[in-house]
Structures are given as structure tokens and as C-alpha cells.
Design a protein around this motif. Structure first.
Motif, PDB file in Angstrom:
ATOM      1  N   PHE A 117       0.825  -1.211   0.000  1.00 45.21           N
ATOM      2  CA  PHE A 117       0.000   0.000   0.000  1.00 45.21           C
ATOM      3  C   PHE A 117       0.854   1.255   0.000  1.00 45.21           C
ATOM      4  O   PHE A 117       0.649   2.171  -0.814  1.00 45.21           O
ATOM      5  N   TRP A 118       1.840   1.317   0.885  1.00 42.93           N
ATOM      6  CA  TRP A 118       2.631   2.540   1.015  1.00 42.93           C
ATOM      7  C   TRP A 118       3.649   2.689  -0.108  1.00 42.93           C
ATOM      8  O   TRP A 118       4.003   3.822  -0.479  1.00 42.93           O
ATOM      9  N   ALA A 119       4.122   1.587  -0.685  1.00 38.41           N
ATOM     10  CA  ALA A 119       5.034   1.684  -1.828  1.00 38.41           C
ATOM     11  C   ALA A 119       4.316   2.329  -3.010  1.00 38.41           C
ATOM     12  O   ALA A 119       4.852   3.236  -3.674  1.00 38.41           O
ATOM     13  N   LEU A 120       3.099   1.872  -3.277  1.00 36.95           N
ATOM     14  CA  LEU A 120       2.318   2.448  -4.374  1.00 36.95           C
ATOM     15  C   LEU A 120       1.941   3.894  -4.077  1.00 36.95           C
ATOM     16  O   LEU A 120       2.046   4.770  -4.944  1.00 36.95           O
ATOM     17  N   ASN A 121       1.521   4.158  -2.857  1.00 37.80           N
ATOM     18  CA  ASN A 121       1.077   5.508  -2.518  1.00 37.80           C
ATOM     19  C   ASN A 121       2.232   6.497  -2.373  1.00 37.80           C
ATOM     20  O   ASN A 121       2.021   7.704  -2.522  1.00 37.80           O
ATOM     21  N   ALA A 122       3.435   5.998  -2.092  1.00 36.33           N
ATOM     22  CA  ALA A 122       4.594   6.894  -2.049  1.00 36.33           C
ATOM     23  C   ALA A 122       4.820   7.523  -3.421  1.00 36.33           C
ATOM     24  O   ALA A 122       5.094   8.733  -3.533  1.00 36.33           O
ATOM     25  N   LEU A 123       4.693   6.707  -4.474  1.00 40.08           N
ATOM     26  CA  LEU A 123       4.843   7.238  -5.833  1.00 40.08           C
ATOM     27  C   LEU A 123       3.736   8.235  -6.150  1.00 40.08           C
ATOM     28  O   LEU A 123       3.988   9.319  -6.693  1.00 40.08           O
ATOM     29  N   LEU A 124       2.500   7.878  -5.787  1.00 36.80           N
ATOM     30  CA  LEU A 124       1.375   8.770  -6.062  1.00 36.80           C
ATOM     31  C   LEU A 124       1.484  10.070  -5.269  1.00 36.80           C
ATOM     32  O   LEU A 124       1.171  11.153  -5.783  1.00 36.80           O
ATOM     33  N   LEU A 125       1.950   9.980  -4.027  1.00 39.86           N
ATOM     34  CA  LEU A 125       2.100  11.186  -3.213  1.00 39.86           C
ATOM     35  C   LEU A 125       3.183  12.102  -3.768  1.00 39.86           C
ATOM     36  O   LEU A 125       3.079  13.332  -3.674  1.00 39.86           O
ATOM     37  N   LEU A 126       4.223  11.511  -4.335  1.00 38.15           N
ATOM     38  CA  LEU A 126       5.261  12.315  -4.965  1.00 38.15           C
ATOM     39  C   LEU A 126       4.669  13.157  -6.101  1.00 38.15           C
ATOM     40  O   LEU A 126       4.946  14.360  -6.219  1.00 38.15           O
ATOM     41  N   VAL A 127       3.809  12.520  -6.898  1.00 34.73           N
ATOM     42  CA  VAL A 127       3.166  13.230  -8.000  1.00 34.73           C
ATOM     43  C   VAL A 127       2.184  14.270  -7.461  1.00 34.73           C
ATOM     44  O   VAL A 127       2.134  15.415  -7.939  1.00 34.73           O
ATOM     45  N   ASP A 128       1.398  13.897  -6.446  1.00 30.79           N
ATOM     46  CA  ASP A 128       0.377  14.791  -5.902  1.00 30.79           C
ATOM     47  C   ASP A 128       0.970  16.041  -5.269  1.00 30.79           C
ATOM     48  O   ASP A 128       0.381  17.128  -5.333  1.00 30.79           O
ATOM     49  N   THR A 129       2.144  15.905  -4.651  1.00 30.25           N
ATOM     50  CA  THR A 129       2.717  17.033  -3.909  1.00 30.25           C
ATOM     51  C   THR A 129       3.702  17.863  -4.724  1.00 30.25           C
ATOM     52  O   THR A 129       3.907  19.046  -4.435  1.00 30.25           O
ATOM     53  N   THR A 130       4.329  17.249  -5.739  1.00 24.74           N
ATOM     54  CA  THR A 130       5.355  17.968  -6.499  1.00 24.74           C
ATOM     55  C   THR A 130       5.005  18.146  -7.974  1.00 24.74           C
ATOM     56  O   THR A 130       5.615  18.983  -8.646  1.00 24.74           O
ATOM     57  N   GLY A 131       4.076  17.335  -8.470  1.00 23.13           N
ATOM     58  CA  GLY A 131       3.771  17.383  -9.902  1.00 23.13           C
ATOM     59  C   GLY A 131       4.803  16.686 -10.753  1.00 23.13           C
ATOM     60  O   GLY A 131       4.815  16.808 -11.983  1.00 23.13           O
ATOM     61  N   ILE A 132       5.698  15.920 -10.099  1.00 28.88           N
ATOM     62  CA  ILE A 132       6.764  15.205 -10.802  1.00 28.88           C
ATOM     63  C   ILE A 132       6.553  13.697 -10.634  1.00 28.88           C
ATOM     64  O   ILE A 132       6.309  13.229  -9.516  1.00 28.88           O
ATOM     65  N   PRO A 133       6.642  12.907 -11.692  1.00 32.62           N
ATOM     66  CA  PRO A 133       6.889  13.313 -13.079  1.00 32.62           C
ATOM     67  C   PRO A 133       5.637  13.898 -13.727  1.00 32.62           C
ATOM     68  O   PRO A 133       4.529  13.415 -13.503  1.00 32.62           O
ATOM     69  N   SER A 134       5.837  14.914 -14.532  1.00 33.41           N
ATOM     70  CA  SER A 134       4.711  15.608 -15.157  1.00 33.41           C
ATOM     71  C   SER A 134       3.954  14.711 -16.125  1.00 33.41           C
ATOM     72  O   SER A 134       2.791  14.979 -16.442  1.00 33.41           O
ATOM     73  N   PHE A 135       4.611  13.651 -16.582  1.00 35.12           N
ATOM     74  CA  PHE A 135       3.940  12.709 -17.487  1.00 35.12           C
ATOM     75  C   PHE A 135       2.666  12.165 -16.859  1.00 35.12           C
ATOM     76  O   PHE A 135       1.635  12.014 -17.518  1.00 35.12           O
ATOM     77  N   ILE A 136       2.727  11.885 -15.554  1.00 39.96           N
ATOM     78  CA  ILE A 136       1.568  11.297 -14.873  1.00 39.96           C
ATOM     79  C   ILE A 136       0.464  12.328 -14.676  1.00 39.96           C
ATOM     80  O   ILE A 136      -0.725  12.015 -14.795  1.00 39.96           O
ATOM     81  N   THR A 137       0.825  13.572 -14.391  1.00 41.69           N
ATOM     82  CA  THR A 137      -0.204  14.589 -14.117  1.00 41.69           C
ATOM     83  C   THR A 137      -1.090  14.857 -15.329  1.00 41.69           C
ATOM     84  O   THR A 137      -2.191  15.384 -15.177  1.00 41.69           O
ATOM     85  N   ARG A 138      -0.633  14.513 -16.507  1.00 42.79           N
ATOM     86  CA  ARG A 138      -1.456  14.672 -17.710  1.00 42.79           C
ATOM     87  C   ARG A 138      -2.731  13.836 -17.632  1.00 42.79           C
ATOM     88  O   ARG A 138      -3.708  14.121 -18.311  1.00 42.79           O
ATOM     89  N   TYR A 139      -2.695  12.801 -16.809  1.00 45.28           N
ATOM     90  CA  TYR A 139      -3.808  11.865 -16.749  1.00 45.28           C
ATOM     91  C   TYR A 139      -4.747  12.138 -15.569  1.00 45.28           C
ATOM     92  O   TYR A 139      -5.572  11.296 -15.229  1.00 45.28           O
ATOM     93  N   ARG A 140      -4.611  13.310 -14.952  1.00 41.43           N
ATOM     94  CA  ARG A 140      -5.479  13.651 -13.827  1.00 41.43           C
ATOM     95  C   ARG A 140      -6.932  13.713 -14.309  1.00 41.43           C
ATOM     96  O   ARG A 140      -7.243  14.299 -15.346  1.00 41.43           O
ATOM     97  N   ILE A 141      -7.837  13.086 -13.546  1.00 36.80           N
ATOM     98  CA  ILE A 141      -9.247  13.011 -13.940  1.00 36.80           C
ATOM     99  C   ILE A 141      -9.926  14.361 -13.738  1.00 36.80           C
ATOM    100  O   ILE A 141     -10.582  14.883 -14.644  1.00 36.80           O
ATOM    101  N   GLN A 142      -9.788  14.923 -12.540  1.00 42.60           N
ATOM    102  CA  GLN A 142     -10.327  16.265 -12.271  1.00 42.60           C
ATOM    103  C   GLN A 142      -9.162  17.239 -12.421  1.00 42.60           C
ATOM    104  O   GLN A 142      -8.421  17.489 -11.472  1.00 42.60           O
TER     105      GLN A 142
END
Length: 346
Positions: free
Chosen positions: A104-129
């Protein structure tokens, strides 16, 4: 493993009241709840019969792989169980608590990195809202993480201990023999069916106005969810709606620790993806549950089967989110290939 949406004080209660009264009469249709339950039983029963009839042909190639590697896993399990000989409770707790928590925390660590920093920007392109959590509110996130840790340590932990003692009445969850491939696959299918049923009805129960404002409203503080809030919930809701639908299957079937651990990991990965807020390529679509957080009177289940039977996905099926509710097999975000209609005045 739940869903949430926009709720504000009396407005949330009033909307819930109106949606509850209208959904009973309009969404569930003739025959009411009992008629929908019978339909659900028919659909699920048909699925089980199909699995029983075609299971051998559908799983033949996977069975060959399992047979080729089975000795490796059995030998590994034999060494592990020997190391914990006489300490089955400790082995069970580590297997069903430590490993799923790390996943759970391994997966969410990656997601939290994106949520808090916007890095990698490749993933933020797929934000639903697209206009939310860019970046996520740090104060709100800190509170959510603390609540999640509390639920894991003080709610999930003791429940896993109780599950162990319940399962010892059914057999030996840490027995010397690993389950066969076919039996493990059958168990996972049964677990998923039980989770769908228990989660749908318990989740919908928590949307009752009398329960919502005291318990489920906390989860719906996140109208645009992120992965970690999948288990951000009131302790009572965490027990009844998050944990119980997941643990009940292995208890009823008296499952082996290996299958139980695999199921817990799959359940946590699934609910994290459902809440992550990103519709990523080649991963299951989170649009269904994200829409529940946005509107909160639609899409109560996991797979959507009971929502279709009860009519609690009718509004969802009229939206662009429903058109995007599919496996993304390209690198183009669905918000670009299936854009929202222009707002009035634009």
C-alpha cells in the motif's frame, strides 16, 4: 476502500435526503430492493456456473505455468513455515498485515510524490479532475495520512489478529501445503463477489442521512480523491465498509495464508487505483469511483454490477466520465480524446 464527494454541512445532508428519497422511487424501479437482490443473485449465480463450466479451458495455460513453478513456491513456503514453526500467529500477522501495508505505502509513495510535487509531469497529464489537487493541500494531506496510519495500526491490526483466530477454527491457515492454482483462482473469484456485495450495501448504508453526517462524511471531504485516502475514514466505517468486505471471504473459505495475503494486496492496490485521481494507461479505470466522490449519490460498488441492477449509476452513464470509463490503451489522456463539452458562455 470506499468513495467520497463534495459535502458541506446542511447542504450535504439535504442533498443526501433528497437523493435517498428519489433514488428509492426512481432508481430502484418496480419491485424495489428485493427484486434487485434477486436479479443480482441470478447474475452472480450465472457467473459462478460459467466459471465452473469453463474453468479448465480458461486457466489451462496458467495452470501449466503454475505447475512448472509450483515446486519453487512450495519449497520457499516450506522454508518460511519451518522458520516460524510454533509461531503461526506471528507468521499470519506478518503475512496479512506487514506485506499488504508495504504494498500500500510503496504504491502511494509514488502517487504522493506526483500529488505534492507534480513530478513526473507525465503522470499529471492523466489527472481526472484536471483543476483539483494541483498540488494537493499539505494540511489536508497531513491530516489524511495521520488518519490512515491510525486506521492501519489500531483498527486493521487488531482485526487481522481476530481474523487469525477465526480462521484457525476453520482449519490451518499456515498449513504446510500451498493451495492448487485452480483452488486459489476460485477463492479469489469468491472473495471478489463477496466484497462487491458487502461493500455495495454497507457503503450505501453509510450514505443514509442518519449515518452519513456522523461517519461517512469524513471520507467525502475529498471530492477529488487521491490514493492514500482510500482508507481515510471514520473507524466504524473502516471496520464495516473497508475491512469486513475484504476479510470475510478468507474467513468463510478457511483460506491459506498465501491466498489471503495475495487477496489483501490486490484489494489495497485496487482501492488505491480507484481513488488515485489519475486515469493511467493500461490500468483499471478509476472513473467510476472518482465520479462517486464528485457526486456522492452514484456508483456505490466496486465492479458496478449492483449499481446497474439498483439503478445507482443512471446519472453516471449520462456523463463524459462514463465514456472515459474504459481501459486506456494509448498514451493520449482520455480528457483530451473525450473532452468535456464547453461550458456555457465559452
Amino acid at each position: 476502500m470506499v468513495a467520497k464527494t463534495r459535502v458541506g454541512g446542511t447542504r450535504g445532508a439535504a442533498t443526501t435526503n433528497s437523493s435517498s428519497s428519489s433514488s428509492s422511487s426512481k432508481q430502484e424501479g418496480p419491485g424495489g430492493l428485493w427484486d434487485s437482490v434477486k436479479k443480482a443473485a441470478f447474475v452472480i449465480g450465472s457467473g459462478i456456473l460459467f466459471l465452473a463450466a469453463f474453468g479448465n479451458s480458461l486457466t489451462w495455460h496458467l495452470q501449466r505455468f503454475w505447475g512448472a513453478s509450483g515446486d519453487f513456491w512450495q519449497n520457499l513456503w516450506t522454508k518460511l513455515s519451518s522458520a516460524f514453526e510454533g509461531h503461526d500467529a506471528a507468521l499470519f500477522f506478518l503475512g496479512t498485515m506487514l506485506i499488504p501495508t508495504l504494498v500500500f505505502w510503496a504504491l502511494n509513495a509514488l502517487l504522493l510524490l506526483v500529488d505534492t510535487t507534480g513530478i513526473p509531469s507525465f503522470i499529471t497529464r492523466y489527472r481526472i479532475q484536471v483543476d483539483k489537487n494541483n498540488p494537493v493541500d499539505p494540511v489536508k494531506l497531513h491530516h489524511a495520512v495521520r488518519t490512515v496510519l491510525f486506521n492501519q495500526v489500531f483498527i486493521s491490526g487488531p482485526m487481522v489478529v481476530a481474523v487469525y483466530y477465526l480462521m484457525t477454527w476453520r482449519g490451518k491457515p499456515c498449513g504446510p501445503e500451498l493451495p492448487t492454482f485452480h483452488w486459489a483462482l476460485t477463492e479469489l473469484a469468491a472473495f471478489a463477489i463477496l466484497e462487491e456485495i458487502l461493500f455495495y450495501y454497507s457503503h450505501r448504508l453509510f450514505h443514509h442521512p442518519g449515518l452519513y453526517k456522523h461517519f461517512h462524511k469524513q471520507h467525502h471531504e475529498w471530492t477529488a480523491p487521491i490514493g492514500v485516502v482510500s482508507i481515510y475514514a471514520h473507524p466504524l466505517e473502516h471496520v464495516i465498509s473497508n475491512m469486513l468486505p475484504v476479510v470475510i471471504g478468507p474467513v468463510i473459505l478457511g483460506s491459506h495464508l498465501s491466498t489471503t495475503t495475495l487477496w489483501y494486496c490486490l484489494a489495497l492496490v485496487s482501492t488505491t487505483i480507484s481513488h488515485c485521481g489519475y486515469h493511467l494507461p493500461f490500468l483499471p479505470s478509476p472513473e467510476f469511483h472518482d465520479f462517486h466522490h464528485l457526486r456522492f449519490n452514484q456508483c456505490f460498488g466496486v465492479f458496478g454490477v449492483l449499481d446497474r441492477l439498483h439503478g445507482t449509476d443512471t446519472k453516471f452513464r449520462q456523463t463524459k466520465q462514463y465514456e472515459r470509463h474504459t481501459l486506456l490503451t494509448s498514451l493520449t489522456p482520455l480528457t483530451e480524446s473525450i473532452p468535456d463539452p464547453p461550458k456555457k458562455g465559452q
